[in-house]
Design an enzyme around this catalytic site. Sequence first.
Site, PDB file in Angstrom:
ATOM      1  N   LYS A 106     -52.858   4.551 -80.078  1.00 58.87           N
ATOM      2  CA  LYS A 106     -51.643   4.675 -79.272  1.00 58.87           C
ATOM      3  C   LYS A 106     -51.046   3.282 -79.115  1.00 58.87           C
ATOM      4  O   LYS A 106     -51.699   2.361 -78.630  1.00 58.87           O
ATOM      5  CB  LYS A 106     -51.976   5.274 -77.918  1.00 58.87           C
ATOM      6  CG  LYS A 106     -50.771   5.336 -76.995  1.00 58.87           C
ATOM      7  CD  LYS A 106     -51.065   6.102 -75.735  1.00 58.87           C
ATOM      8  CE  LYS A 106     -49.869   6.093 -74.812  1.00 58.87           C
ATOM      9  NZ  LYS A 106     -50.125   6.851 -73.593  1.00 58.87           N
TER      10      LYS A 106
ATOM     11  N   GLU B 117     -60.095   1.716 -84.014  1.00 56.60           N
ATOM     12  CA  GLU B 117     -59.996   2.559 -82.816  1.00 56.60           C
ATOM     13  C   GLU B 117     -60.443   3.994 -83.114  1.00 56.60           C
ATOM     14  O   GLU B 117     -61.197   4.603 -82.360  1.00 56.60           O
ATOM     15  CB  GLU B 117     -58.548   2.597 -82.298  1.00 56.60           C
ATOM     16  CG  GLU B 117     -58.104   1.371 -81.522  1.00 56.60           C
ATOM     17  CD  GLU B 117     -58.630   1.360 -80.089  1.00 56.60           C
ATOM     18  OE1 GLU B 117     -59.416   2.243 -79.718  1.00 56.60           O
ATOM     19  OE2 GLU B 117     -58.253   0.440 -79.344  1.00 56.60           O
TER      20      GLU B 117
ATOM     21  N   LYS C 224     -49.825   7.807 -82.243  1.00 56.99           N
ATOM     22  CA  LYS C 224     -48.649   7.928 -81.383  1.00 56.99           C
ATOM     23  C   LYS C 224     -47.976   6.575 -81.232  1.00 56.99           C
ATOM     24  O   LYS C 224     -48.693   5.601 -81.009  1.00 56.99           O
ATOM     25  CB  LYS C 224     -49.133   8.456 -80.032  1.00 56.99           C
ATOM     26  CG  LYS C 224     -48.101   8.507 -78.962  1.00 56.99           C
ATOM     27  CD  LYS C 224     -48.754   8.944 -77.696  1.00 56.99           C
ATOM     28  CE  LYS C 224     -47.705   8.884 -76.609  1.00 56.99           C
ATOM     29  NZ  LYS C 224     -48.232   9.024 -75.306  1.00 56.99           N
TER      30      LYS C 224
END
Length: 337
Positions: free
Chosen positions: A202, A245, A260
Amino acid sequence: MMHYAGSFPTTRMRRNRQDAWTRALVAENALHVGDLIWPIFLTDGTGQRVEVPSMPGVLRVSPDVVAEHVAEAASLGIPAVALFPYTPMEARDEDGTGALDPDNLTCRAARALKAAHPGLGVIGDVALDTYTTHAHDGVVRNGEVDNEESVAALVTMSVNYAKAGVDIVAPSDMMDGRIGTIRAALDAEGLQRTRIMSYAAKYASGFYAPFRDAIGSLTGPDRAGPKDKKTYQMDPANTDEALREVALDLAEGADMVMVKPGLPYLDVVHRVRREFGAPTFVYQVSGEYSMLMAAVERGWLDHDRAMMESLMCFKRAGANGILTYFAVQAARLIKAG
Ligand code: PBG
Protein backbone atom coordinates in the site's frame (compact mmCIF):
# COMPACT_ATOMS: atom_id res chain seq x y z
CA MET A 1 7.93 -19.78 -24.95
CA MET A 2 9.23 -18.20 -28.13
CA HIS A 3 7.19 -16.24 -30.60
CA TYR A 4 8.39 -15.98 -34.18
CA ALA A 5 6.87 -13.08 -36.01
CA GLY A 6 6.07 -13.69 -39.65
CA SER A 7 6.06 -10.84 -42.05
CA PHE A 8 3.64 -8.89 -44.18
CA PRO A 9 1.72 -9.73 -46.32
CA THR A 10 1.60 -13.36 -45.11
CA THR A 11 1.16 -12.31 -41.51
CA ARG A 12 -1.65 -9.84 -40.97
CA MET A 13 -2.45 -9.06 -37.35
CA ARG A 14 -5.75 -7.48 -38.39
CA ARG A 15 -7.05 -10.86 -39.67
CA ASN A 16 -8.04 -11.94 -36.15
CA ARG A 17 -9.60 -8.59 -35.35
CA GLN A 18 -12.14 -8.40 -38.17
CA ASP A 19 -15.23 -9.87 -36.47
CA ALA A 20 -16.56 -9.76 -32.92
CA TRP A 21 -16.56 -13.57 -32.76
CA THR A 22 -12.89 -13.93 -33.73
CA ARG A 23 -11.97 -11.19 -31.29
CA ALA A 24 -13.81 -13.16 -28.61
CA LEU A 25 -11.94 -16.35 -29.53
CA VAL A 26 -8.51 -14.76 -29.26
CA ALA A 27 -9.23 -12.68 -26.16
CA GLU A 28 -6.55 -13.45 -23.58
CA ASN A 29 -8.37 -12.15 -20.51
CA ALA A 30 -11.93 -11.76 -19.31
CA LEU A 31 -13.62 -9.80 -16.56
CA HIS A 32 -16.14 -11.76 -14.50
CA VAL A 33 -18.65 -10.63 -11.89
CA GLY A 34 -16.77 -12.97 -9.55
CA ASP A 35 -13.71 -10.71 -9.81
CA LEU A 36 -15.42 -7.73 -8.21
CA ILE A 37 -15.45 -6.52 -4.61
CA TRP A 38 -17.66 -3.55 -3.73
CA PRO A 39 -16.48 -1.08 -1.05
CA ILE A 40 -19.35 0.26 1.09
CA PHE A 41 -19.26 3.35 3.33
CA LEU A 42 -21.21 3.15 6.58
CA THR A 43 -22.68 5.94 8.67
CA ASP A 44 -24.52 5.97 12.00
CA GLY A 45 -28.22 6.60 12.36
CA THR A 46 -31.23 5.06 10.66
CA GLY A 47 -32.46 5.20 7.10
CA GLN A 48 -29.31 7.07 6.03
CA ARG A 49 -28.27 7.21 2.37
CA VAL A 50 -25.91 10.16 2.04
CA GLU A 51 -23.94 10.95 -1.09
CA VAL A 52 -20.16 11.42 -0.65
CA PRO A 53 -19.40 14.91 -2.00
CA SER A 54 -16.22 14.03 -3.89
CA MET A 55 -17.42 10.62 -5.14
CA PRO A 56 -20.44 11.08 -7.43
CA GLY A 57 -22.87 8.16 -7.11
CA VAL A 58 -21.22 6.74 -3.97
CA LEU A 59 -23.28 6.68 -0.75
CA ARG A 60 -22.79 6.30 2.96
CA VAL A 61 -25.50 4.05 4.38
CA SER A 62 -26.60 3.20 7.92
CA PRO A 63 -26.54 -0.40 9.24
CA ASP A 64 -30.36 -0.74 9.10
CA VAL A 65 -30.39 -0.20 5.33
CA VAL A 66 -27.06 -1.79 4.39
CA ALA A 67 -28.60 -5.19 3.57
CA GLU A 68 -31.05 -3.54 1.19
CA HIS A 69 -28.24 -1.39 -0.25
CA VAL A 70 -26.25 -4.49 -1.27
CA ALA A 71 -29.22 -6.63 -2.38
CA GLU A 72 -28.64 -5.97 -6.08
CA ALA A 73 -24.91 -6.60 -5.74
CA ALA A 74 -25.63 -9.93 -4.07
CA SER A 75 -28.15 -10.98 -6.70
CA LEU A 76 -25.75 -10.00 -9.50
CA GLY A 77 -23.25 -12.44 -7.98
CA ILE A 78 -20.70 -9.98 -6.61
CA PRO A 79 -18.77 -12.22 -4.19
CA ALA A 80 -17.98 -9.74 -1.43
CA VAL A 81 -18.38 -6.23 -0.06
CA ALA A 82 -15.76 -4.30 1.95
CA LEU A 83 -16.95 -2.14 4.85
CA PHE A 84 -15.58 1.33 5.68
CA PRO A 85 -17.15 3.34 8.52
CA TYR A 86 -17.51 7.13 8.43
CA THR A 87 -16.80 8.70 11.80
CA PRO A 88 -17.46 12.42 12.40
CA MET A 89 -14.72 14.28 14.32
CA GLU A 90 -16.80 14.62 17.49
CA ALA A 91 -17.07 10.83 17.74
CA ARG A 92 -13.28 10.28 17.46
CA ASP A 93 -10.53 10.41 20.06
CA GLU A 94 -6.73 10.58 20.11
CA ASP A 95 -6.22 6.80 20.38
CA GLY A 96 -9.13 5.73 18.21
CA THR A 97 -10.84 3.73 20.95
CA GLY A 98 -14.00 3.44 18.82
CA ALA A 99 -12.11 0.86 16.80
CA LEU A 100 -12.14 -1.50 19.79
CA ASP A 101 -15.91 -1.33 20.36
CA PRO A 102 -17.44 -4.75 19.58
CA ASP A 103 -20.63 -2.91 18.66
CA ASN A 104 -19.12 -0.33 16.28
CA LEU A 105 -20.52 0.42 12.83
CA THR A 106 -18.56 -2.28 11.03
CA CYS A 107 -19.63 -4.95 13.56
CA ARG A 108 -23.28 -3.91 13.38
CA ALA A 109 -23.27 -3.83 9.60
CA ALA A 110 -21.51 -7.21 9.41
CA ARG A 111 -24.19 -8.78 11.60
CA ALA A 112 -26.96 -7.25 9.49
CA LEU A 113 -25.32 -8.39 6.25
CA LYS A 114 -24.65 -11.96 7.36
CA ALA A 115 -28.26 -12.28 8.55
CA ALA A 116 -29.72 -10.99 5.28
CA HIS A 117 -27.17 -12.33 2.77
CA PRO A 118 -25.38 -15.36 4.25
CA GLY A 119 -23.74 -16.15 0.92
CA LEU A 120 -22.17 -12.73 0.48
CA GLY A 121 -18.59 -12.31 1.71
CA VAL A 122 -17.98 -9.49 4.17
CA ILE A 123 -14.59 -7.81 4.36
CA GLY A 124 -13.70 -5.54 7.29
CA ASP A 125 -11.01 -2.87 6.94
CA VAL A 126 -8.64 -3.03 9.90
CA ALA A 127 -6.99 0.32 10.66
CA LEU A 128 -7.50 3.14 13.15
CA ASP A 129 -7.73 6.07 10.72
CA THR A 130 -11.51 6.44 10.84
CA TYR A 131 -11.48 6.50 14.67
CA THR A 132 -8.52 8.79 15.47
CA THR A 133 -8.73 12.60 15.60
CA HIS A 134 -5.42 12.86 13.68
CA ALA A 135 -6.68 10.24 11.17
CA HIS A 136 -3.48 8.22 11.21
CA ASP A 137 -3.85 4.47 10.86
CA GLY A 138 -2.32 3.78 14.25
CA VAL A 139 -1.76 5.15 17.75
CA VAL A 140 0.50 8.23 17.91
CA ARG A 141 3.11 8.40 20.70
CA ASN A 142 5.66 11.23 20.87
CA GLY A 143 4.67 12.38 17.43
CA GLU A 144 5.16 8.95 15.82
CA VAL A 145 2.80 6.15 14.88
CA ASP A 146 3.75 3.47 17.42
CA ASN A 147 4.02 0.08 15.74
CA GLU A 148 3.44 -2.29 18.67
CA GLU A 149 0.64 -0.35 20.34
CA SER A 150 -1.08 0.02 16.99
CA VAL A 151 -0.82 -3.70 16.25
CA ALA A 152 -2.37 -4.48 19.64
CA ALA A 153 -5.40 -2.37 18.69
CA LEU A 154 -5.61 -3.99 15.25
CA VAL A 155 -5.67 -7.44 16.87
CA THR A 156 -8.65 -6.53 19.09
CA MET A 157 -10.44 -5.02 16.11
CA SER A 158 -9.83 -8.12 13.98
CA VAL A 159 -11.14 -10.52 16.61
CA ASN A 160 -14.24 -8.33 17.17
CA TYR A 161 -14.88 -8.19 13.44
CA ALA A 162 -14.53 -11.93 13.01
CA LYS A 163 -16.92 -12.57 15.91
CA ALA A 164 -19.44 -10.16 14.34
CA GLY A 165 -19.40 -12.17 11.11
CA VAL A 166 -16.67 -10.54 9.04
CA ASP A 167 -15.29 -13.30 6.79
CA ILE A 168 -12.11 -11.53 5.69
CA VAL A 169 -10.20 -9.08 7.86
CA ALA A 170 -8.21 -6.66 5.74
CA PRO A 171 -5.48 -4.79 7.63
CA SER A 172 -4.84 -1.58 5.69
CA ASP A 173 -2.52 0.03 8.22
CA MET A 174 0.96 -1.08 7.02
CA MET A 175 2.32 -1.71 10.53
CA ASP A 176 5.12 -4.28 10.71
CA GLY A 177 4.24 -7.74 11.97
CA ARG A 178 0.50 -7.24 12.10
CA ILE A 179 -0.44 -10.16 9.87
CA GLY A 180 1.28 -12.80 12.00
CA THR A 181 0.02 -11.25 15.23
CA ILE A 182 -3.57 -11.06 13.96
CA ARG A 183 -3.40 -14.65 12.64
CA ALA A 184 -2.19 -15.95 16.00
CA ALA A 185 -4.92 -14.05 17.86
CA LEU A 186 -7.67 -15.27 15.54
CA ASP A 187 -6.48 -18.85 15.86
CA ALA A 188 -6.28 -18.59 19.66
CA GLU A 189 -9.96 -17.52 19.62
CA GLY A 190 -10.98 -20.50 17.48
CA LEU A 191 -11.41 -18.24 14.44
CA GLN A 192 -9.26 -20.32 12.08
CA ARG A 193 -11.74 -19.85 9.26
CA THR A 194 -11.41 -16.08 9.16
CA ARG A 195 -9.34 -15.10 6.15
CA ILE A 196 -6.77 -12.31 6.05
CA MET A 197 -6.47 -10.09 2.99
CA SER A 198 -3.44 -7.97 3.62
CA TYR A 199 -3.00 -4.55 2.14
CA ALA A 200 0.54 -5.75 1.50
CA ALA A 201 1.84 -3.15 -0.93
CA LYS A 202 0.00 0.00 0.00
CA TYR A 203 1.58 3.23 -1.18
CA ALA A 204 1.56 6.67 0.44
CA SER A 205 -0.70 8.01 -2.29
CA GLY A 206 -2.42 11.26 -3.15
CA PHE A 207 -5.19 9.21 -4.75
CA TYR A 208 -6.92 8.48 -1.42
CA ALA A 209 -8.23 12.04 -0.92
CA PRO A 210 -11.91 11.39 -1.81
CA PHE A 211 -11.90 8.32 0.48
CA ARG A 212 -10.79 10.52 3.38
CA ASP A 213 -13.74 12.76 2.56
CA ALA A 214 -15.98 9.67 2.58
CA ILE A 215 -14.87 8.47 6.03
CA GLY A 216 -14.64 11.92 7.64
CA SER A 217 -10.84 12.00 7.83
CA LEU A 218 -10.26 15.44 6.34
CA THR A 219 -8.68 16.63 9.56
CA GLY A 220 -6.80 19.80 10.45
CA PRO A 221 -7.40 23.46 9.69
CA ASP A 222 -7.01 22.94 5.93
CA ARG A 223 -9.11 19.73 6.00
CA ALA A 224 -6.40 17.92 4.06
CA GLY A 225 -6.16 14.97 6.45
CA PRO A 226 -2.81 13.69 7.63
CA LYS A 227 -0.32 15.36 5.34
CA ASP A 228 1.33 12.06 4.71
CA LYS A 229 1.55 8.52 5.94
CA LYS A 230 5.07 8.08 4.62
CA THR A 231 6.47 6.56 7.81
CA TYR A 232 4.32 3.46 7.26
CA GLN A 233 2.91 3.44 3.70
CA MET A 234 5.27 2.78 0.79
CA ASP A 235 7.20 5.21 -1.37
CA PRO A 236 5.72 5.35 -4.91
CA ALA A 237 9.28 5.09 -6.20
CA ASN A 238 9.66 1.46 -5.09
CA THR A 239 8.74 -1.97 -6.47
CA ASP A 240 11.33 -4.41 -5.07
CA GLU A 241 10.19 -3.25 -1.64
CA ALA A 242 6.60 -4.22 -2.54
CA LEU A 243 7.78 -7.77 -3.21
CA ARG A 244 9.46 -7.92 0.20
CA GLU A 245 6.25 -6.67 1.83
CA VAL A 246 4.22 -9.35 0.05
CA ALA A 247 6.74 -12.09 0.93
CA LEU A 248 6.57 -11.13 4.62
CA ASP A 249 2.77 -10.98 4.73
CA LEU A 250 2.44 -14.36 3.02
CA ALA A 251 5.00 -15.86 5.41
CA GLU A 252 3.03 -14.42 8.34
CA GLY A 253 -0.15 -16.09 7.11
CA ALA A 254 -1.94 -13.74 4.73
CA ASP A 255 -4.42 -15.69 2.57
CA MET A 256 -4.64 -12.94 -0.05
CA VAL A 257 -2.54 -9.90 -0.79
CA MET A 258 -3.45 -6.53 -2.21
CA VAL A 259 -1.74 -3.79 -4.17
CA LYS A 260 -3.07 -0.26 -3.81
CA PRO A 261 -3.71 2.10 -5.61
CA GLY A 262 -4.55 0.37 -8.90
CA LEU A 263 -4.00 1.83 -12.35
CA PRO A 264 -0.82 3.79 -11.56
CA TYR A 265 0.63 0.60 -9.96
CA LEU A 266 -0.13 -2.08 -12.57
CA ASP A 267 3.56 -2.97 -12.77
CA VAL A 268 3.46 -3.85 -9.09
CA VAL A 269 0.32 -5.98 -9.56
CA HIS A 270 2.06 -7.79 -12.40
CA ARG A 271 5.25 -8.49 -10.47
CA VAL A 272 3.42 -9.63 -7.33
CA ARG A 273 1.25 -12.09 -9.21
CA ARG A 274 4.18 -13.40 -11.27
CA GLU A 275 6.53 -13.77 -8.34
CA PHE A 276 4.22 -15.39 -5.79
CA GLY A 277 1.23 -16.80 -7.67
CA ALA A 278 -0.79 -16.03 -4.54
CA PRO A 279 -4.34 -14.63 -4.72
CA THR A 280 -3.59 -11.05 -5.74
CA PHE A 281 -6.06 -8.22 -5.38
CA VAL A 282 -5.91 -4.63 -6.49
CA TYR A 283 -7.79 -1.61 -5.16
CA GLN A 284 -9.02 0.88 -7.75
CA VAL A 285 -9.05 3.65 -5.16
CA SER A 286 -11.30 6.62 -4.61
CA GLY A 287 -9.10 9.09 -6.52
CA GLU A 288 -9.11 6.84 -9.58
CA TYR A 289 -12.90 6.60 -9.39
CA SER A 290 -13.37 10.34 -8.92
CA MET A 291 -10.95 11.20 -11.76
CA LEU A 292 -12.91 9.04 -14.17
CA MET A 293 -16.25 10.33 -12.95
CA ALA A 294 -15.12 13.97 -13.21
CA ALA A 295 -14.12 13.45 -16.85
CA VAL A 296 -17.37 11.58 -17.51
CA GLU A 297 -19.37 14.46 -16.00
CA ARG A 298 -17.63 16.87 -18.36
CA GLY A 299 -18.42 14.65 -21.33
CA TRP A 300 -14.74 13.98 -21.94
CA LEU A 301 -14.86 10.22 -21.35
CA ASP A 302 -17.51 7.58 -21.95
CA HIS A 303 -18.45 6.13 -18.54
CA ASP A 304 -18.95 2.50 -19.52
CA ARG A 305 -15.98 2.25 -21.86
CA ALA A 306 -13.52 3.89 -19.50
CA MET A 307 -14.81 1.83 -16.56
CA MET A 308 -14.70 -1.55 -18.32
CA GLU A 309 -11.30 -0.86 -19.87
CA SER A 310 -9.77 0.12 -16.53
CA LEU A 311 -11.14 -3.06 -14.93
CA MET A 312 -9.91 -5.28 -17.77
CA CYS A 313 -6.43 -3.79 -17.42
CA PHE A 314 -6.28 -5.07 -13.84
CA LYS A 315 -7.03 -8.58 -15.08
CA ARG A 316 -4.39 -8.29 -17.81
CA ALA A 317 -1.84 -7.21 -15.21
CA GLY A 318 -2.58 -10.37 -13.22
CA ALA A 319 -5.11 -9.40 -10.55
CA ASN A 320 -7.43 -12.15 -9.33
CA GLY A 321 -9.90 -9.60 -8.08
CA ILE A 322 -10.58 -5.89 -7.91
CA LEU A 323 -11.97 -3.65 -5.20
CA THR A 324 -13.86 -1.01 -7.13
CA TYR A 325 -16.59 1.56 -6.53
CA PHE A 326 -17.80 0.61 -10.04
CA ALA A 327 -18.54 -2.99 -8.98
CA VAL A 328 -22.33 -2.87 -9.36
CA GLN A 329 -22.32 -0.94 -12.63
CA ALA A 330 -19.67 -3.23 -14.09
CA ALA A 331 -21.55 -6.34 -12.94
CA ARG A 332 -24.73 -5.07 -14.62
CA LEU A 333 -22.86 -4.61 -17.89
CA ILE A 334 -21.19 -8.03 -17.68
CA LYS A 335 -24.57 -9.67 -16.95
CA ALA A 336 -26.15 -7.86 -19.89
CA GLY A 337 -23.37 -9.25 -22.12
C1 PBG B 1 -7.21 3.52 5.54
C2 PBG B 1 -7.60 3.22 4.14
C3 PBG B 1 -7.45 4.12 3.09
C4 PBG B 1 -8.06 3.52 1.98
C5 PBG B 1 -8.53 2.25 2.38
N1 PBG B 1 -8.21 2.08 3.73
C6 PBG B 1 -6.91 5.50 3.04
C7 PBG B 1 -5.61 5.83 3.63
O1 PBG B 1 -4.71 4.99 3.79
O2 PBG B 1 -5.44 7.00 3.94
C8 PBG B 1 -8.17 4.17 0.64
C9 PBG B 1 -9.26 3.70 -0.25
C10 PBG B 1 -9.59 4.63 -1.37
O3 PBG B 1 -8.96 5.68 -1.57
O4 PBG B 1 -10.54 4.30 -2.09
N2 PBG B 1 -6.53 2.61 6.25
